[in-house]
Design a protein around this motif. Structure first.
Motif, short mmCIF file in Angstrom:
data_model
loop_
_atom_site.label_atom_id
_atom_site.label_comp_id
_atom_site.label_asym_id
_atom_site.label_seq_id
_atom_site.Cartn_x
_atom_site.Cartn_y
_atom_site.Cartn_z
N MET A 30 0.83 -1.20 0.00
CA MET A 30 0.00 0.00 0.00
C MET A 30 0.87 1.26 0.00
SD MET A 30 -2.97 -1.18 -0.42
CE MET A 30 -2.20 -2.58 -1.26
N GLU A 31 2.03 1.19 0.62
CA GLU A 31 2.95 2.33 0.57
C GLU A 31 3.42 2.58 -0.86
OE1 GLU A 31 7.00 3.99 2.73
OE2 GLU A 31 6.52 1.85 2.90
N ALA A 32 3.66 1.50 -1.59
CA ALA A 32 4.06 1.65 -3.00
C ALA A 32 2.94 2.32 -3.80
CB ALA A 32 4.42 0.29 -3.60
N VAL A 33 1.70 1.92 -3.55
CA VAL A 33 0.58 2.55 -4.24
C VAL A 33 0.49 4.02 -3.82
CG1 VAL A 33 -1.95 2.58 -4.48
CG2 VAL A 33 -0.71 0.40 -4.54
N MET A 34 0.63 4.27 -2.54
CA MET A 34 0.51 5.63 -2.01
C MET A 34 1.48 6.59 -2.69
SD MET A 34 0.93 6.87 1.97
CE MET A 34 2.67 6.49 2.10
N PHE A 35 2.68 6.12 -3.01
CA PHE A 35 3.69 6.99 -3.62
C PHE A 35 3.68 6.95 -5.15
CE2 PHE A 35 5.36 7.07 0.68
CZ PHE A 35 5.63 8.42 0.80
N SER A 36 2.68 6.29 -5.73
CA SER A 36 2.57 6.27 -7.19
C SER A 36 2.21 7.67 -7.69
CB SER A 36 1.48 5.29 -7.63
OG SER A 36 1.83 3.99 -7.25
N PRO A 37 2.75 8.06 -8.83
CA PRO A 37 2.35 9.35 -9.39
C PRO A 37 0.93 9.30 -9.93
CG PRO A 37 3.92 8.25 -10.84
CD PRO A 37 3.78 7.40 -9.62
N SER A 38 0.27 10.45 -9.94
CA SER A 38 -1.07 10.56 -10.50
C SER A 38 -1.29 11.98 -11.00
CB SER A 38 -2.13 10.20 -9.44
OG SER A 38 -2.10 11.12 -8.35
N TRP A 39 -2.30 12.12 -11.87
CA TRP A 39 -2.64 13.42 -12.45
C TRP A 39 -2.86 14.44 -11.33
CZ3 TRP A 39 -3.75 15.15 -17.51
CH2 TRP A 39 -4.37 16.40 -17.58
N ALA A 40 -2.07 15.49 -11.34
CA ALA A 40 -2.20 16.58 -10.36
C ALA A 40 -2.33 16.05 -8.93
CB ALA A 40 -3.39 17.48 -10.72
N ASN A 41 -1.68 14.91 -8.68
CA ASN A 41 -1.68 14.27 -7.36
C ASN A 41 -3.10 13.96 -6.87
OD1 ASN A 41 -0.25 13.13 -5.18
ND2 ASN A 41 -0.56 14.97 -3.96
N THR A 42 -4.00 13.62 -7.79
CA THR A 42 -5.38 13.31 -7.40
C THR A 42 -5.51 12.00 -6.64
OG1 THR A 42 -5.76 12.38 -9.59
CG2 THR A 42 -6.49 14.66 -9.22
N GLN A 43 -4.57 11.08 -6.86
CA GLN A 43 -4.59 9.80 -6.15
C GLN A 43 -6.00 9.18 -6.18
OE1 GLN A 43 -2.40 10.05 -2.32
NE2 GLN A 43 -1.93 12.15 -2.96
N CYS A 44 -6.51 8.99 -7.38
CA CYS A 44 -7.91 8.57 -7.55
C CYS A 44 -8.14 7.09 -7.26
CB CYS A 44 -8.37 8.92 -8.97
SG CYS A 44 -7.52 8.00 -10.27
N TRP A 45 -7.15 6.39 -6.79
CA TRP A 45 -7.31 4.95 -6.54
C TRP A 45 -7.96 4.69 -5.19
CZ3 TRP A 45 -2.37 6.88 -7.87
CH2 TRP A 45 -1.60 7.34 -6.78
N GLU A 46 -8.71 3.61 -5.14
CA GLU A 46 -9.28 3.03 -3.92
C GLU A 46 -9.07 1.53 -4.06
OE1 GLU A 46 -10.56 4.81 -1.40
OE2 GLU A 46 -10.54 6.73 -2.48
N LEU A 47 -8.51 0.89 -3.05
CA LEU A 47 -8.28 -0.55 -3.10
C LEU A 47 -9.12 -1.24 -2.04
CD1 LEU A 47 -5.68 0.73 -4.46
CD2 LEU A 47 -4.59 -1.43 -3.91
N VAL A 48 -9.65 -2.39 -2.40
CA VAL A 48 -10.40 -3.22 -1.46
C VAL A 48 -9.64 -4.53 -1.34
CG1 VAL A 48 -12.58 -4.40 -0.99
CG2 VAL A 48 -12.59 -2.15 -2.13
N GLN A 49 -9.15 -4.83 -0.14
CA GLN A 49 -8.56 -6.14 0.08
C GLN A 49 -9.70 -7.08 0.47
OE1 GLN A 49 -5.62 -6.48 3.21
NE2 GLN A 49 -5.05 -8.53 2.57
N VAL A 50 -9.89 -8.11 -0.32
CA VAL A 50 -11.01 -9.03 -0.10
C VAL A 50 -10.48 -10.27 0.60
CG1 VAL A 50 -12.90 -10.30 -1.16
CG2 VAL A 50 -12.14 -8.12 -2.15
N LYS A 51 -10.93 -10.45 1.84
CA LYS A 51 -10.54 -11.61 2.64
C LYS A 51 -11.67 -12.63 2.74
CE LYS A 51 -7.18 -9.16 5.51
NZ LYS A 51 -6.74 -8.87 6.89
N ASP A 52 -12.91 -12.17 2.74
CA ASP A 52 -14.08 -13.02 2.92
C ASP A 52 -14.21 -14.03 1.78
OD1 ASP A 52 -16.68 -13.75 4.12
OD2 ASP A 52 -17.47 -12.89 2.26
N PRO A 53 -14.20 -15.34 2.09
CA PRO A 53 -14.29 -16.36 1.04
C PRO A 53 -15.55 -16.25 0.19
CG PRO A 53 -13.61 -17.37 3.12
CD PRO A 53 -13.99 -15.94 3.43
N ALA A 54 -16.68 -15.87 0.76
CA ALA A 54 -17.92 -15.74 -0.02
C ALA A 54 -17.81 -14.60 -1.03
CB ALA A 54 -19.10 -15.53 0.92
#
Length: 179
Positions: A30-54
């Motif tokens: 997540m730190e690597a994602v956090m420091f990724s470049p983005s347009w005007a530093n908008t950081q438009c990403w959202e990540l969902v870690q899915v642990k639930d088997p269902a």
């Protein structure tokens, strides 16, 4: 690990052993994602870690028939759903400013590459999965409006070694001073 080594040696991995991926390793990714470049530093990403088997099974059902990553969605020790906040990247004052519209795919591509290279540096394998029903996947993770599911990335310790596919050499794709 040297960056060029990671770029040359990282492969798409779809078979993982059953060792769990620790919270500390996930934090590094997540730190690597956090420091990724983005347009005007908008950081438009959202990540969902899915642990639930269902939920993982629900996501697996969104994959297109024959997708080679189908088993990895449920078997990988870690699974990340990569989502974009819309109308942020490529926008100024609420108006799109690029020929190509919303720039989120570019920014999320960079974020995915950062995650995959960081995972490789931690001894993990990953595969970026893009062939699935994105709207159905959004329902599985309760995606709110104003966001899009872009990719899924299963991650874990590789259970196989994968050879590099043939690559085009630079003399086939690099042009100087014009096309």
């Amino acid at each position: 690990m040297e960056l060029m080594q990671a770029i040359r040696e990282r492969r798409s991995i779809r078979k993982f052993d059953d060792r769990p991926v620790s919270d500390e390793v996930v934090a590094r990714l997540m730190e690597a994602v956090m420091f990724s470049p983005s347009w005007a530093n908008t950081q438009c990403w959202e990540l969902v870690q899915v642990k639930d088997p269902a939920r993982r099974e629900g996501l697996q059902h969104t994959l297109s028939k024959g997708n080679p990553a189908t088993k990895a969605i449920v078997s990988a020790p870690a699974l990340f759903v990569i989502c974009a906040r819309l109308e942020a990247s490529g926008y100024y004052n609420g108006k799109v400013t690029t020929k190509f519209g919303d720039w989120f795919m570019f920014d999320l591509g960079i974020a995915c590459q950062s995650l995959c290279l960081a995972a490789f540096d931690q001894g993990l394998g990953t595969v970026v999965v893009g062939l699935f029903d994105h709207d159905a996947a959004g329902k599985v993770i309760n995606l709110p409006s104003g966001y899009e599911v872009v990719a899924m990335i299963p991650a874990g310790y590789p259970a196989q070694e994968v050879k590099a596919p043939k690559r085009r050499p630079p003399e086939e794709f690099l042009r100087v001073d014009g096309f």
